[in-house]
Design a protein around this motif. Sequence first.
Motif, PDB file in Angstrom:
ATOM      1  N   LEU A  67       1.335  19.940   3.823  1.00  0.00           N
ATOM      2  CA  LEU A  67       0.095  20.179   4.578  1.00  0.00           C
ATOM      3  C   LEU A  67      -0.373  21.628   4.421  1.00  0.00           C
ATOM      4  O   LEU A  67      -1.580  21.889   4.395  1.00  0.00           O
TER       5      LEU A  67
ATOM      6  N   LEU B 143      -4.952  13.881   6.512  1.00  0.00           N
ATOM      7  CA  LEU B 143      -3.772  14.566   7.031  1.00  0.00           C
ATOM      8  C   LEU B 143      -2.663  13.566   7.343  1.00  0.00           C
ATOM      9  O   LEU B 143      -1.501  13.768   6.979  1.00  0.00           O
TER      10      LEU B 143
ATOM     11  N   ARG C 265      -3.895  21.376   2.741  1.00  0.00           N
ATOM     12  CA  ARG C 265      -4.862  21.536   3.830  1.00  0.00           C
ATOM     13  C   ARG C 265      -5.884  20.380   3.854  1.00  0.00           C
ATOM     14  O   ARG C 265      -7.062  20.578   3.556  1.00  0.00           O
TER      15      ARG C 265
ATOM     16  N   ARG D  25      -2.663  18.434  13.519  1.00  0.00           N
ATOM     17  CA  ARG D  25      -1.707  19.304  12.817  1.00  0.00           C
ATOM     18  C   ARG D  25      -0.690  19.875  13.802  1.00  0.00           C
ATOM     19  O   ARG D  25       0.494  19.996  13.484  1.00  0.00           O
TER      20      ARG D  25
END
Length: 202
Positions: free
Chosen positions: A49, A60, A53, A5
């Motif tokens: 995102l 992701l 989550r 991330r």
Amino acid sequence: MAALRRWIDAFAGDVAEHQEELTRLDSAIGDADHGSNLARGMKAVLAALDSERPATAGALLKRTGMTLVSTVGGASGPLYGTFFLRMGTAAGEVESLDTAALGAALRAGVGGIVARGKSELGDKTMYDALAPAVDAYDAAGDEVGAALRAASDAADRGRDATIPLQARKGRASYLGERSVGHQDPGATSAALLLGAAARTLG
């Protein structure tokens, strides 16, 4: 997961910071929209995102890719989208990636760009930055930080090597010899992608 991330966040920040440069480069040999398109796409990625989550590395990366495909026009959306989708499939439903798994995912992503864009080394595209990057990563050994730094350095050299090339793909190819002397915008954003990886994933 957290590191991936951070990578996406860092790439989005770099694209926003270099948006005008990317657009200026694209105005010379393309549609003058690479910076604005990619910045809009990465802004949408961050929003997606934040709202969803994703729980795994694969999820992701796939969400990143799907968002880029659906929000970015031109060639960069499908190409970057395919890159992240293929990366996500290769990564799988795991929470972290070791050096080998990350390298395999990166190579799968680059393979997706080749499949989508039919590009070869020397065509003056983003592949000219990405191909040497994944080779350098694989050659660098087992330490992920060193591998990513090697990949980023190779991507920078590949980006710079597009300047004297005559474009053989995309809108730039229509210019023929007039494309010589211009840095490829896709290779430039690809180098930003690897630079962000070296800062965040190492």
